[in-house]
Scaffold this motif. Sequence first.
Motif, PDB file in Angstrom:
ATOM      1  N   VAL A  23       0.878  -1.162   0.000  1.00 25.07           N
ATOM      2  CA  VAL A  23       0.000   0.000   0.000  1.00 25.07           C
ATOM      3  C   VAL A  23       0.915   1.211   0.000  1.00 25.07           C
ATOM      4  CG1 VAL A  23      -1.796   1.269   1.222  1.00 25.07           C
ATOM      5  CG2 VAL A  23      -1.757  -1.228   1.330  1.00 25.07           C
ATOM      6  N   LEU A  33      -2.536   0.240  -4.339  1.00 24.85           N
ATOM      7  CA  LEU A  33      -2.595  -1.053  -3.675  1.00 24.85           C
ATOM      8  C   LEU A  33      -2.246  -2.119  -4.701  1.00 24.85           C
ATOM      9  CD1 LEU A  33      -3.464  -2.802  -1.201  1.00 24.85           C
ATOM     10  CD2 LEU A  33      -5.768  -2.739  -2.145  1.00 24.85           C
ATOM     11  N   SER A  35      -1.006  -6.391  -5.135  1.00 24.07           N
ATOM     12  CA  SER A  35      -0.952  -7.685  -4.457  1.00 24.07           C
ATOM     13  C   SER A  35      -0.382  -8.747  -5.379  1.00 24.07           C
ATOM     14  CB  SER A  35      -2.357  -8.097  -4.015  1.00 24.07           C
ATOM     15  OG  SER A  35      -2.346  -9.402  -3.495  1.00 24.07           O
ATOM     16  N   HIS A  44      -7.870  -9.775   1.443  1.00 19.68           N
ATOM     17  CA  HIS A  44      -8.573  -9.292   2.630  1.00 19.68           C
ATOM     18  C   HIS A  44      -7.941  -9.848   3.896  1.00 19.68           C
ATOM     19  CE1 HIS A  44     -12.234  -7.026   1.484  1.00 19.68           C
ATOM     20  NE2 HIS A  44     -11.972  -7.566   0.306  1.00 19.68           N
ATOM     21  N   LEU A  47      -4.559  -8.087   4.569  1.00 25.69           N
ATOM     22  CA  LEU A  47      -4.763  -6.726   5.064  1.00 25.69           C
ATOM     23  C   LEU A  47      -5.270  -6.731   6.503  1.00 25.69           C
ATOM     24  CD1 LEU A  47      -6.276  -5.050   1.895  1.00 25.69           C
ATOM     25  CD2 LEU A  47      -4.071  -4.513   2.947  1.00 25.69           C
TER      26      LEU A  47
END
Length: 67
Positions: A23, A33, A35, A44, A47
């Motif tokens: 991030v 962001l 990934s 999810h 994070l």
Amino acid sequence: MTEEVQKVLQEVGETELDALITVGIGSDGKVQLRSSANNVAVMHWLLNKGLFELNVFEMNQKTEAEA
């Protein structure tokens, strides 16, 4: 990219990781962001795990400062 950001990226690059989320916040306030996991559920979880660990760290810092 600042020297501190480059240093952190280099340190991360030297470790054995299975997944990574970055991030970033630019000087104009825009957030990026990224990934390595193309799975929303894994993103999810990563994070949330990072946020949990950060909260635990902050609580421990407050406790140590009060002691």
